[in-house]
Design a protein around this motif. Structure first.
Motif, PDB file in Angstrom:
ATOM      1  N   GLY A 239      42.044  34.293  50.774  1.00  0.00           N
ATOM      2  CA  GLY A 239      40.513  34.636  50.781  1.00  0.00           C
ATOM      3  C   GLY A 239      40.474  35.665  51.522  1.00  0.00           C
ATOM      4  N   VAL A 240      41.344  36.367  52.366  1.00  0.00           N
ATOM      5  CA  VAL A 240      41.050  37.341  53.433  1.00  0.00           C
ATOM      6  C   VAL A 240      41.179  38.835  52.461  1.00  0.00           C
ATOM      7  CG1 VAL A 240      41.919  38.568  55.427  1.00  0.00           C
ATOM      8  CG2 VAL A 240      41.994  36.044  55.375  1.00  0.00           C
ATOM      9  N   THR A 241      40.029  39.750  52.952  1.00  0.00           N
ATOM     10  CA  THR A 241      40.185  41.130  52.429  1.00  0.00           C
ATOM     11  C   THR A 241      40.746  42.110  53.576  1.00  0.00           C
ATOM     12  OG1 THR A 241      38.367  40.612  50.804  1.00  0.00           O
ATOM     13  CG2 THR A 241      38.556  42.808  51.497  1.00  0.00           C
ATOM     14  N   VAL A 273      42.253  44.147  43.721  1.00  0.00           N
ATOM     15  CA  VAL A 273      41.591  45.284  44.419  1.00  0.00           C
ATOM     16  C   VAL A 273      40.020  45.072  44.183  1.00  0.00           C
ATOM     17  CG1 VAL A 273      41.148  48.041  44.200  1.00  0.00           C
ATOM     18  CG2 VAL A 273      43.521  47.016  43.867  1.00  0.00           C
ATOM     19  N   THR A 274      39.208  44.660  45.175  1.00  0.00           N
ATOM     20  CA  THR A 274      37.798  44.347  44.874  1.00  0.00           C
ATOM     21  C   THR A 274      36.936  45.620  45.051  1.00  0.00           C
ATOM     22  OG1 THR A 274      37.686  44.024  47.402  1.00  0.00           O
ATOM     23  CG2 THR A 274      38.406  42.004  45.907  1.00  0.00           C
ATOM     24  N   ARG A 275      37.347  46.715  45.672  1.00  0.00           N
ATOM     25  CA  ARG A 275      36.475  47.914  45.699  1.00  0.00           C
ATOM     26  C   ARG A 275      37.244  49.053  46.072  1.00  0.00           C
ATOM     27  NH1 ARG A 275      32.058  47.693  50.229  1.00  0.00           N
ATOM     28  NH2 ARG A 275      31.106  49.660  48.895  1.00  0.00           N
ATOM     29  N   MET A 276      36.716  50.230  45.454  1.00  0.00           N
ATOM     30  CA  MET A 276      37.096  51.672  45.547  1.00  0.00           C
ATOM     31  C   MET A 276      35.944  52.624  45.777  1.00  0.00           C
ATOM     32  SD  MET A 276      40.344  52.274  42.910  1.00  0.00           S
ATOM     33  CE  MET A 276      40.308  53.939  43.289  1.00  0.00           C
ATOM     34  N   ASN A 298      43.353  38.710  49.089  1.00  0.00           N
ATOM     35  CA  ASN A 298      44.436  37.755  48.817  1.00  0.00           C
ATOM     36  C   ASN A 298      43.542  36.611  47.873  1.00  0.00           C
ATOM     37  OD1 ASN A 298      46.233  35.389  48.675  1.00  0.00           O
ATOM     38  ND2 ASN A 298      46.972  35.990  50.532  1.00  0.00           N
ATOM     39  N   VAL A 299      43.859  36.496  46.630  1.00  0.00           N
ATOM     40  CA  VAL A 299      42.966  35.503  45.943  1.00  0.00           C
ATOM     41  C   VAL A 299      43.799  34.355  45.390  1.00  0.00           C
ATOM     42  CG1 VAL A 299      41.280  37.270  45.033  1.00  0.00           C
ATOM     43  CG2 VAL A 299      43.464  37.049  43.905  1.00  0.00           C
ATOM     44  N   GLY A 300      45.086  34.356  46.023  1.00  0.00           N
ATOM     45  CA  GLY A 300      46.155  33.210  45.850  1.00  0.00           C
ATOM     46  C   GLY A 300      46.007  32.236  46.859  1.00  0.00           C
ATOM     47  N   PRO A 301      46.931  30.983  46.747  1.00  0.00           N
ATOM     48  CA  PRO A 301      46.807  29.912  47.610  1.00  0.00           C
ATOM     49  C   PRO A 301      47.507  30.100  49.023  1.00  0.00           C
ATOM     50  CG  PRO A 301      48.313  29.405  45.973  1.00  0.00           C
ATOM     51  CD  PRO A 301      47.703  30.803  45.709  1.00  0.00           C
ATOM     52  N   ASN A 302      48.542  31.340  48.935  1.00  0.00           N
ATOM     53  CA  ASN A 302      49.590  31.503  50.071  1.00  0.00           C
ATOM     54  C   ASN A 302      49.234  32.691  50.673  1.00  0.00           C
ATOM     55  OD1 ASN A 302      51.131  29.235  49.178  1.00  0.00           O
ATOM     56  ND2 ASN A 302      51.705  30.419  47.533  1.00  0.00           N
ATOM     57  N   THR A 303      49.734  32.734  52.238  1.00  0.00           N
ATOM     58  CA  THR A 303      49.675  33.854  52.807  1.00  0.00           C
ATOM     59  C   THR A 303      50.658  34.725  52.527  1.00  0.00           C
ATOM     60  OG1 THR A 303      48.622  32.597  55.074  1.00  0.00           O
ATOM     61  CG2 THR A 303      49.814  34.714  55.340  1.00  0.00           C
ATOM     62  N   CYS A 304      50.333  35.953  52.139  1.00  0.00           N
ATOM     63  CA  CYS A 304      51.476  37.073  51.965  1.00  0.00           C
ATOM     64  C   CYS A 304      50.850  38.492  51.797  1.00  0.00           C
ATOM     65  CB  CYS A 304      51.920  36.548  50.387  1.00  0.00           C
ATOM     66  SG  CYS A 304      50.423  36.580  49.054  1.00  0.00           S
ATOM     67  N   GLY A 305      51.549  39.447  51.455  1.00  0.00           N
ATOM     68  CA  GLY A 305      51.317  40.937  51.628  1.00  0.00           C
ATOM     69  C   GLY A 305      51.617  41.268  50.435  1.00  0.00           C
ATOM     70  N   GLY A 306      51.654  42.707  50.330  1.00  0.00           N
ATOM     71  CA  GLY A 306      52.033  43.264  49.086  1.00  0.00           C
ATOM     72  C   GLY A 306      52.373  45.009  49.106  1.00  0.00           C
ATOM     73  N   ARG A 307      52.381  45.533  47.824  1.00  0.00           N
ATOM     74  CA  ARG A 307      52.318  46.982  48.106  1.00  0.00           C
ATOM     75  C   ARG A 307      51.392  47.628  47.035  1.00  0.00           C
ATOM     76  NH1 ARG A 307      57.183  49.600  44.674  1.00  0.00           N
ATOM     77  NH2 ARG A 307      55.543  49.145  43.107  1.00  0.00           N
TER      78      ARG A 307
END
Length: 315
Positions: A239-241, A273-276, A298-307
């Motif tokens: 839920g965090v942006t 990607v919610t805004r550009m 992060n729209v999933g159920p777990n804390t994570c990151g990415g590229r």
């Protein structure tokens, strides 16, 4: 995904496509701005590119004129080729040493008129703090049909997915059919997001909606590109942006397609990607710089990151 899928799975193909239909009652239709003729504007203040007739690259550019703070403009690209998936970018102009010029696309849709003409419509907004202008950069990527929605009632939504390889970015396009003599067939991709459902696989998900007033259908088309640039997306809770600025978004004649490769949380990591926002900034030495402000959620159920995966179009 939670809260989006509200009905049973209808089909699943060997290619990994899942179609989920949300059968909703008649919904209030979103308001639509009076639309301006993008093709006429391109002839008057910009250029018509080779991709205006299909294929990959620049379809057109044109000038917005000065737009007030918070002001919006609706634009229609008429006679859109059947294969074109569109990406809109901006080269803002009019920033000062104390305030940036900022433009964003806030909605878009694909439309079929009675008689068969396909249109791409979008709405832009000045999201900065000063009145300024921008050159609109409409780019196209050639797409292929992967499925059909079947008949969808006004306000009805569907969620779809496609299994994809790494180092690719994706765009959804729609070819609506079923317009009547009194009402167009109109579909909108309301959101899309990337999922890592396992330790190595990757998926592209999207939600679409019938935003017209008649029951009709659309062919769903997907387009993909390579990836030119990458940077890390921070590890955040569900839920965090998280936002980032892409500096020197050059050449200023290009648009950017941005995707995500979720990483680091088995069995599921999901980012959208919610805004550009395209920005013109005047540097301390007086030079002008184009930036892109990008927000990842992060729209999933777990804390994570990415590229983050960026690709320039029509450079």
């Amino acid at each position: 995904m939670r809260g989006i899928v509200r009905a049973v799975v209808l089909t699943a193909t060997a290619l990994g496509m899942v179609i989920t239909s949300a059968a909703t009652a008649q919904a209030d239709q979103p308001s639509q701005l009076p639309s301006r003729d993008a093709r006429a504007a391109a002839i008057a203040t910009g250029e018509i590119g080779a991709a205006s007739k299909g294929g990959n690259g620049l379809a057109a550019t044109w000038y917005t004129g000065t737009v007030a703070v918070g002001g919006t403009q609706g634009w229609t690209w008429n006679n859109a080729p059947a294969d074109a998936a569109y990406v809109v970018g901006y080269n803002p102009a009019g920033a000062t040493t104390s305030a940036t010029c900022q433009f964003e696309t806030i909605s878009s849709r694909y439309v079929q008129l009675w008689g068969g003409q396909r249109q791409f419509q979008f709405t832009l907004k000045n999201v900065g703090s000063i009145a300024c202008a921008a050159t609109v950069q409409l780019s196209a990527v050639s797409s292929s049909v992967v499925s059909s929605t079947g008949g969808v009632s006004p306000g009805g939504t569907q969620v779809h997915l496609w299994n994809i390889p790494v180092n690719t970015n994706w765009i959804v396009a729609l070819n609506p059919t079923g317009a009547t003599s009194s009402a167009a067939c109109q579909f909108q991709v309301t959101r899309n997001w990337y999922v890592q459902p396992g330790s190595s696989s990757r998926q592209f998900w999207w939600e679409l909606k019938n935003v017209g007033t008649v029951t009709c259908q659309a062919d769903i088309r997907l387009a993909s590109t390579a990836v030119s640039y990458t940077f890390n997306v921070a590890t955040v809770a569900p839920g965090v942006t998280w936002g980032q600025t892409w500096n020197n978004a050059n050449p200023v004649t290009s648009t950017y397609l941005v995707g995500v490769t979720p990483q680091g949380s088995y069995p599921s990591c999901q980012f959208e990607v919610t805004r550009m926002v395209y920005v013109q900034r005047i540097n301390s030495d007086g030079s002008s710089q184009r930036q892109i402000l990008i927000w990842f959620k992060n729209v999933g159920p777990n804390t994570c990151g990415g590229r983050a995966d960026l690709q320039t179009l029509a450079a």
